[in-house]
Design an enzyme around this catalytic site. Structure first.
Site, PDB file in Angstrom:
ATOM      1  N   GLU A  33      81.983  16.915  64.179  1.00  0.00           N
ATOM      2  CA  GLU A  33      82.418  16.844  65.591  1.00  0.00           C
ATOM      3  C   GLU A  33      83.819  17.474  65.624  1.00  0.00           C
ATOM      4  O   GLU A  33      83.999  18.574  66.108  1.00  0.00           O
ATOM      5  CB  GLU A  33      82.441  15.380  66.067  1.00  0.00           C
ATOM      6  CG  GLU A  33      82.935  15.204  67.502  1.00  0.00           C
ATOM      7  CD  GLU A  33      83.107  13.723  67.898  1.00  0.00           C
ATOM      8  OE1 GLU A  33      83.165  12.851  67.011  1.00  0.00           O
ATOM      9  OE2 GLU A  33      83.219  13.454  69.121  1.00  0.00           O
ATOM     10  N   HIS A  70      76.878   5.284  72.415  1.00  0.00           N
ATOM     11  CA  HIS A  70      77.624   4.105  71.969  1.00  0.00           C
ATOM     12  C   HIS A  70      77.588   3.115  73.122  1.00  0.00           C
ATOM     13  O   HIS A  70      78.129   3.424  74.199  1.00  0.00           O
ATOM     14  CB  HIS A  70      79.061   4.485  71.628  1.00  0.00           C
ATOM     15  CG  HIS A  70      79.148   5.554  70.579  1.00  0.00           C
ATOM     16  ND1 HIS A  70      79.334   5.272  69.245  1.00  0.00           N
ATOM     17  CD2 HIS A  70      79.040   6.904  70.665  1.00  0.00           C
ATOM     18  CE1 HIS A  70      79.358   6.404  68.558  1.00  0.00           C
ATOM     19  NE2 HIS A  70      79.177   7.413  69.395  1.00  0.00           N
ATOM     20  N   ASP A  92      76.733  10.183  74.567  1.00  0.00           N
ATOM     21  CA  ASP A  92      77.823   9.687  73.719  1.00  0.00           C
ATOM     22  C   ASP A  92      78.489   8.451  74.332  1.00  0.00           C
ATOM     23  O   ASP A  92      78.168   7.320  73.960  1.00  0.00           O
ATOM     24  CB  ASP A  92      78.841  10.816  73.460  1.00  0.00           C
ATOM     25  CG  ASP A  92      79.620  10.644  72.158  1.00  0.00           C
ATOM     26  OD1 ASP A  92      79.323   9.718  71.382  1.00  0.00           O
ATOM     27  OD2 ASP A  92      80.538  11.453  71.907  1.00  0.00           O
ATOM     28  N   ASP A  93      79.439   8.660  75.232  1.00  0.00           N
ATOM     29  CA  ASP A  93      80.175   7.563  75.890  1.00  0.00           C
ATOM     30  C   ASP A  93      80.227   7.864  77.384  1.00  0.00           C
ATOM     31  O   ASP A  93      81.270   8.287  77.912  1.00  0.00           O
ATOM     32  CB  ASP A  93      81.597   7.479  75.311  1.00  0.00           C
ATOM     33  CG  ASP A  93      81.568   7.240  73.811  1.00  0.00           C
ATOM     34  OD1 ASP A  93      81.305   6.103  73.406  1.00  0.00           O
ATOM     35  OD2 ASP A  93      81.789   8.208  73.051  1.00  0.00           O
ATOM     36  N   HIS A 133      71.980   9.366  71.004  1.00  0.00           N
ATOM     37  CA  HIS A 133      73.406   9.281  70.645  1.00  0.00           C
ATOM     38  C   HIS A 133      74.147   8.652  71.810  1.00  0.00           C
ATOM     39  O   HIS A 133      74.575   9.339  72.742  1.00  0.00           O
ATOM     40  CB  HIS A 133      73.940  10.683  70.311  1.00  0.00           C
ATOM     41  CG  HIS A 133      75.351  10.694  69.800  1.00  0.00           C
ATOM     42  ND1 HIS A 133      75.818  11.641  68.920  1.00  0.00           N
ATOM     43  CD2 HIS A 133      76.411   9.880  70.045  1.00  0.00           C
ATOM     44  CE1 HIS A 133      77.093  11.411  68.649  1.00  0.00           C
ATOM     45  NE2 HIS A 133      77.484  10.342  69.327  1.00  0.00           N
TER      46      HIS A 133
HETATM   47  N1  ADE Z   1      82.851   6.306  68.913  1.00  0.00           N
HETATM   48  C1  ADE Z   1      82.477   6.412  70.191  1.00  0.00           C
HETATM   49  N2  ADE Z   1      82.328   7.696  70.519  1.00  0.00           N
HETATM   50  C2  ADE Z   1      82.607   8.436  69.427  1.00  0.00           C
HETATM   51  C3  ADE Z   1      82.608   9.819  69.129  1.00  0.00           C
HETATM   52  N3  ADE Z   1      82.319  10.752  70.035  1.00  0.00           N
HETATM   53  N4  ADE Z   1      82.968  10.197  67.886  1.00  0.00           N
HETATM   54  C4  ADE Z   1      83.291   9.292  66.971  1.00  0.00           C
HETATM   55  N5  ADE Z   1      83.279   7.982  67.202  1.00  0.00           N
HETATM   56  C5  ADE Z   1      82.943   7.551  68.411  1.00  0.00           C
HETATM   57 ZN    ZN Z   2      79.313   9.431  69.172  1.00  0.00          ZN
END
Ligand code: ADE
Ligand code: ZN
Length: 339
Positions: A203, A22, A281-282, A20
């Site tokens: 989420e 991005h 995630d990010d 997971h």
């Molecule tokens: N795009 C990038 N990170 C995200 C996240 N945590 N939830 C939804 N969309 C995303």
């Molecule tokens: Zn995500």
């Protein structure tokens, strides 16, 4: 191992997959400024420090606003290559052996960047990363759920020439008010074209969205999914089906899905027998890559070595690797954890 304490060395050394991530969320402020300079793009921040200080979020949307604005510096194929290479280098240092990366083509095609520019740059880096670091990879195309289903369908059509290079389609962006059902037809078409499916669900959105992702989108994994605990029948189903959840602990704290790491349900879900995994995630926005996420969860929830080993094993189990490769990594995880 340098001066890391022993649980940290264990976390870093154990083979694991990241499922997971991005790729646009791995854009570090330094690279954002370098690309802004390269393309003559004006950023509304004086310097890297000021930008980093802006990374205080109230919820998912407050983050997404910054994330989409930051992605505007990504313009040519080399930018996407540099972005992806930097991520792979950091992941390699974190003991990640396999990555399954999300990319959001609409974030770029909406600004006039060609689909090919985005995917060619990412794929070239993935191939270079495999050669340089030995990291294997899969690519997952995510549709932006705040845009309409027709836009997602057009994006799917743009992806068809790259079918062989994209393992699955996913769903991300603003969750509340954009249920999985909105994309049922697009996902049905994607499945007919041979793509696997995943979706962000539970989420910020309610557990009903997780049920929709399972029943209507036929997902192979649920991204986040942490609100599943609010529905007892869903919990039983996730355990019974060993449906993987790609959990992102630092993200959940940063976006206030949970208030403190000590409140996170990762350990409870693990103990209930769910196939939970740990992911970043990010990472450029949420304070760290995979190891930082394992460490924060380990400290906040007092995870044992056995818990860490189970999370690493789950990440391989939940991946889209062929069975023989999964077995190979599971043997290595078992051997690593036994020392
Ligand atoms: N795009 C990038 N990170 C995200 C996240 N945590 N939830 C939804 N969309 C995303
Ligand atoms: Zn995500």
């Amino acid at each position: 191992m340098t001066d890391e304490n022993s649980i940290d060395a264990f976390i870093r050394g154990i083979p694991k997959a990241e499922l997971h991530l991005h790729i646009e969320g791995s854009l570090e402020p330094e690279l954002m400024f370098a690309l802004a300079h390269k393309h003559g793009v004006e950023l509304p921040y004086a310097n890297v420090e000021e930008l980093r200080n802006a990374y205080q979020f109230d919820d998912l949307q407050s983050f997404l606003d910054l994330y989409y604005a930051g992605a505007a510096v990504l313009r040519d194929e080399d930018d996407f290559h540099a972005l992806t290479m930097a991520y792979l280098e950091r992941s390699h240092a974190d003991g990640v052996v396999h990555v399954e990366i999300f990319f959001d083509p609409q974030t770029h095609t909406e600004r006039g960047i060609a689909f090919a520019t985005v995917i060619d740059g990412i794929r070239r880096a993935l191939a270079d990363g495999e050669r340089t670091f030995g990291i294997t990879h899969r690519l997952i195309l995510c549709f932006l759920r705040h845009l309409d289903a027709a836009d997602a369908m057009r994006t799917l059509e743009q992806a068809l020439p790259y079918k062989h290079a994209i393992v699955a389609v996913g769903l991300d962006s603003s969750e509340r008010g954009h249920p999985p059902s909105k994309f049922e037809e697009v996902f049905a078409r994607a499945r007919r074209e041979g793509f696997l499916t995943v979706a962000h669900a539970g989420e910020e959105g309610p557990p009903e969205y997780i049920v929709e992702a399972l029943d209507l989108l036929h997902v192979a994994r649920v991204d986040h999914g942490v609100r599943c605990e609010e529905d007892a029948a869903l919990m039983q189903r996730l355990v019974r089906e060993r449906m993987p959840l790609t959990v992102c602990p630092l993200s959940n704290v940063k976006l206030r899905v949970v208030q403190r790491m000590q409140d996170h349900n990762l350990k409870r879900l693990l103990d209930r027998g769910l196939c939970v995994t740990v992911n970043s995630d990010d990472p450029a926005y949420f304070g760290g890559y995979v190891v930082a996420n394992y460490q924060a969860a380990q400290r906040g929830l007092d995870l044992s070595r056995a818990d860490i080993a189970q999370l690493a094993a789950n990440s391989i189990e939940a991946s889209f690797l062929p069975d023989a490769e999964k077995q190979n990594w599971q043997r290595k995880i078992t051997a690593f954890a036994a020392v």
